[in-house]
Every structure is written in structure tokens, then in C-alpha cells.
Design a protein around this motif. Sequence first.
Motif, mmCIF file in Angstrom:
data_model
loop_
_atom_site.group_PDB
_atom_site.id
_atom_site.type_symbol
_atom_site.label_atom_id
_atom_site.label_comp_id
_atom_site.label_asym_id
_atom_site.label_seq_id
_atom_site.Cartn_x
_atom_site.Cartn_y
_atom_site.Cartn_z
ATOM 1 N N TRP A 131 -8.445 45.722 13.669
ATOM 2 C CA TRP A 131 -8.446 47.057 12.989
ATOM 3 C C TRP A 131 -9.585 47.753 13.034
ATOM 4 N N THR A 132 -10.751 47.060 13.778
ATOM 5 C CA THR A 132 -11.943 47.867 14.109
ATOM 6 C C THR A 132 -12.041 48.751 15.478
ATOM 7 N N ASN A 133 -10.738 48.420 16.071
ATOM 8 C CA ASN A 133 -10.472 49.118 17.509
ATOM 9 C C ASN A 133 -9.537 50.079 17.360
ATOM 10 N N LYS A 134 -9.728 51.348 17.678
ATOM 11 C CA LYS A 134 -8.754 52.436 17.324
ATOM 12 C C LYS A 134 -7.551 52.272 18.075
ATOM 13 N N LYS A 135 -7.503 51.419 19.206
ATOM 14 C CA LYS A 135 -6.541 51.281 20.019
ATOM 15 C C LYS A 135 -5.351 50.324 19.301
ATOM 16 N N THR A 136 -5.861 49.888 18.138
ATOM 17 C CA THR A 136 -4.698 49.204 17.511
ATOM 18 C C THR A 136 -3.856 50.162 16.510
ATOM 19 N N ILE A 137 -4.372 51.181 16.413
ATOM 20 C CA ILE A 137 -3.868 52.425 15.821
ATOM 21 C C ILE A 137 -2.647 52.949 16.369
ATOM 22 N N ASP A 138 -2.929 53.167 17.938
ATOM 23 C CA ASP A 138 -1.780 53.509 18.720
ATOM 24 C C ASP A 138 -0.696 52.376 18.662
ATOM 25 N N ALA A 139 -1.383 51.339 18.873
ATOM 26 C CA ALA A 139 -0.209 49.987 19.004
ATOM 27 C C ALA A 139 0.573 49.995 17.885
ATOM 28 N N PHE A 140 -0.030 50.295 16.691
ATOM 29 C CA PHE A 140 0.976 50.106 15.400
ATOM 30 C C PHE A 140 1.688 51.282 15.130
ATOM 31 N N GLU A 141 1.502 52.550 15.869
ATOM 32 C CA GLU A 141 2.226 53.683 15.865
ATOM 33 C C GLU A 141 3.477 53.472 16.762
ATOM 34 N N ARG A 142 3.317 52.675 17.662
ATOM 35 C CA ARG A 142 4.566 52.290 18.696
ATOM 36 C C ARG A 142 5.379 51.262 18.039
ATOM 37 N N LEU A 197 -5.928 55.748 8.686
ATOM 38 C CA LEU A 197 -5.532 56.737 9.928
ATOM 39 C C LEU A 197 -4.136 56.494 10.606
ATOM 40 N N ALA A 198 -3.850 55.018 10.741
ATOM 41 C CA ALA A 198 -2.628 54.769 11.138
ATOM 42 C C ALA A 198 -1.564 54.821 10.285
ATOM 43 N N HIS A 199 -1.985 54.948 9.080
ATOM 44 C CA HIS A 199 -0.655 55.043 7.795
ATOM 45 C C HIS A 199 -0.542 56.544 8.001
ATOM 46 N N TRP A 274 -15.827 58.643 12.470
ATOM 47 C CA TRP A 274 -14.443 59.254 12.366
ATOM 48 C C TRP A 274 -14.683 60.455 12.784
ATOM 49 N N THR A 275 -13.592 61.454 13.234
ATOM 50 C CA THR A 275 -13.944 62.727 13.723
ATOM 51 C C THR A 275 -13.274 63.612 12.736
ATOM 52 N N GLU A 276 -13.518 64.739 13.030
ATOM 53 C CA GLU A 276 -13.092 65.734 11.892
ATOM 54 C C GLU A 276 -11.489 66.132 12.408
ATOM 55 N N GLU A 277 -10.986 65.546 13.606
ATOM 56 C CA GLU A 277 -9.560 65.808 13.549
ATOM 57 C C GLU A 277 -8.752 64.761 12.877
ATOM 58 N N GLU A 278 -9.525 63.417 12.839
ATOM 59 C CA GLU A 278 -9.072 62.333 12.047
ATOM 60 C C GLU A 278 -8.985 62.673 10.665
ATOM 61 N N LEU A 279 -9.952 63.324 10.077
ATOM 62 C CA LEU A 279 -10.144 63.660 8.750
ATOM 63 C C LEU A 279 -9.041 64.621 8.460
ATOM 64 N N GLU A 280 -8.820 65.542 9.509
ATOM 65 C CA GLU A 280 -7.675 66.479 9.337
ATOM 66 C C GLU A 280 -6.286 65.905 9.117
ATOM 67 N N ILE A 281 -6.031 64.819 9.947
ATOM 68 C CA ILE A 281 -4.917 64.087 9.905
ATOM 69 C C ILE A 281 -4.509 63.503 8.544
#
Length: 469
Positions: A131-142, A197-199, A274-281
Amino acid sequence: MRFPKDFLFGAASAAYQVEGAWNEDGKGVSNWDVFSKIPGKTFNGTNGDVAVDHYHRYKEDIKLMAEMGLESYRFSISWPRIIPNGDGEVNPKGIEFYNNVINECLKYGIVPFVTLYHWDLPQVLEENGGWTNKKTIDAFERYAQVCFESFGDRVKHWITFNEAVVFCSLGYLTGAHPPGIVNDVKKYFQATHNVFLAHAKVVNNYKKLKQYGEIGITHVFAPAFSVDNEPDNIFAAKHANEYNTNWYYDPVLKGEYPSYVVNQLKEKGWLPDWTEEELEILKNSADKNDFIGLNYYQPGRVMKNYEPVVECEHTREKSTGAPGNASFDGVYKTVMMEDKKYTKWGWEISPEGLLDGLRMLKERYGDVKIYITENGLGDEDPIIEGEIVDIPRIKYIEEHLKACKEAIKIGINLKGYYAWSVIDLLSWLNGYKKQYGFIYVDHNDNLNRKKKLSFHWYKHIIETRGEEL
Ligand SMILES: C[C@@]1(C(=O)O)OC[C@H]2O[C@@H](O)[C@H](O)[C@@H](O)[C@H]2O1
């Protein structure tokens, strides 16, 4: 007063703790399959290789749930059973198993309430930073999308994550859970942000599918209360609630992080990347959450910590949830109190803490829909003449259901109660010794199931909708 007709009486489990079949029918290796086999990590070296064999005995178990009159079964899907390497091919046998579980529930009119992530991460992803790797977020979404598309026609209640504070703090601060990292505060907060963010992304994706179910997240709910009226201890309780409740609930329900914590993390260099885009999400998905799931076992009794912050030795025993530890930043510590009651594992028994905490949540988050997605007594159940006479569990659940009924009376939007656990199962750090179930599992006789006294009691409570409580 009876509980309202739309209130769900349920009970829960988690894949790694009940299924077993850890390497069967194409399932991939999870972080817990690996971690549990590291000497010293679990109680007596117990692991979920077999657990209570729910994978092969789910029909028998769900039939027992139906006999209990259970209205809803909360269970988790094992990600590596669906996508063995975390982000590659889908395993048809995994899809088949959960279709069978869901269909078996529906056969008896039991509402499936599904947790997508209850701590068993595909090992391949864990090895790439978890969960420290943002690629895990993409994998969780899929992974979530595969589950929605495979089961969403029949599953209308979804929980994204179970207890982020547990798998993040034990994974990166105490080392008692995978990946077993100790005192890495920056990674801890980074992991929590990536989970939120994944949530948020999965909530947005779910809503786009227009399957017209509901989706939320389940957090630990352990409201902190000062041990007395000393200003330092009242401050300590505020600090604890900011870090353990607001840090977890605000990004989901308010769509932003609590400034009290953000400012301190900035000062200490612990702020997540984190990015502004992530905070916006986060901001834009907050109002799409349909509910918050609360796992309530005990409140925190808190006082200011005056001992110097040392990198304390982290052990399994010190990570099993009992009071007595200082916070990671050394600001406060949890304590046991003379006038409180405790379980054999040192967890306070406090139905009033649940009610007081629910009032706190309503004050901060308004009328959000709430499910108690876990509550129960971990105990070594007494056996008398071959019967499991778990009267302490009956008393514990009775008192907490009374608190739930009172909460509804005062206007808390509480819509269900899921006892942990429907059946005796593997406790991550306490093996099979710490029992929670309405159904006993005999580890000395082929994992045979047996109804406990509480099974019959809960059946009666459900039938009468708790009228006598
Ligand atoms: C630490 C412990 C325990 O074993 O007592 O707390 C209660 C309950 O919480 C759940 O979220 C875990 O999945 C389950 O295994 C239990 O874990």
C-alpha cells in the motif's frame, strides 16, 4: 420496542480467517500466506492454510446461518483467489467459488454484505511495496471492477476496506502484520493515504456502473476518552481522536484530512506524497459514500504520556489490542482502569463507550448511515457436558445491542449489527484460542461444527427483533 424492520441482524467473517484452501483451485499466494509462516509472527505458529475449511464447507456453514435466522452474512473476498498475481489474469475458479457462496446465501434469503479487502494482499503486490506503492491502487481498482461485474447483480452492499488503521499501523509501525516494517511513520501515513485514494476511486467507479447498491468503508471505531478531567489528559484524548478517528473518517466522509494532523505531519516530515488531483478525488467522492461501517470492540482510555519516546520493542503480544501502549508519537498512552470490566485479552467491555462514541460521530459527521460491521466477545468458551455455554458472549452482545437500540432512539442512523464472528475462526495474532463465533469448530474432531448457546440466543433475538432488550 423492536428494532426497525429495515435493521439488519448479521454476522461476519473474513476470507483468510475461515476459508483455508490457501493454494487450491488457482488461488495466488497472499501476504498472510507468507507472513504467517515466519517463526514467531503468529500465536503458536497458527496460519490460514486450512483455517476452518469454509472453502469446502460453505454450504454447511450457510445452512447453519439460515437455521439461526441470520438476515445478512458479511464476508470478504480473497483478492489472490480472484486475481492470483494481483493484477493479471482472473481465476475462473475464484469467481465460481464466490458465485456459489453468494447464491447459497440468496437461496436462504440471507443478504450478502461483501468486504473487498480484509488484509490478504496478493504477495506479488506486497513485494512491490504494497500500500505504499500507488500501483497497488490501480490494481485494487481493477480487482474491485472484476468483483462488481461478476457479483454486482446480486451483491448490493459493498465494503472496500476493513480496518485500514490495523493493517497500516501493524504493517508499518509495530511490524505485527505484513510487511512487518517497524517504526516507519512516513510509510504508515503514505499507506493510509493510498488506501483512502483507492477507496475514493472505487466508490466513483461503482457509482458509474449504476448497479444501485450501496458502498462504504469499515473502520475501527475506538473513541478515546480521557481518564479524568486533568487538562493534559483531555488534550491527550483529543490528540488520540484526531489521529485514530478523524485521520481515517474525515478523508472518507468530509473528503479532506483533519488540519490538526496535517499541520503536525508537515512539521515532522511525515506528510504523505499526494497531489492536488488526488486531494480533489477525495473531495469529490466523499458525498458518494452510502454508509460507514464501524468495528467496535472497546473505547480507548487515554492519558498524557510522560515517558520519553523510545523505539519500543514491538511484539505480537503488545499488538493484540490491549491497553498499555504509548502512541507512536509518544504523546499519549492507553491505560486500564480500576472501575472498568475487561475480557481475558484485556479489552474493555463498554457498551456505554459505543453510545458515547456514536454521539461523537453524529456531532462531527451528521446523519451518515452507520452499520456496526463488527462487535463481539473474544473468549475461551466454557464447555459443560459437551455443550458450549458461552454466556459471557450472550451478555456482551446483549449489552451492545441495547446500546444500538438506544442509539436508534436518540436519532443515530444505525441500520445494522454484524456480530464478529458467525463461526469460530482464525484470529490473526491469537490463533484458534480466541473464539468469537456462534458456531463452535472442533479442531480435535475434523473441524466439526456445533451450535453454541449463543446460536440459539441470537436466533431468538432475530425472531423477536430484539423486543425484550
Ligand atoms: C485483533 C482481532 C482479534 O483477533 O481479536 O480483533 C477483533 C477482530 O477484528 C477483525 O477485524 C479481525 O479480522 C478479526 O480477526 C479480529 O481481530
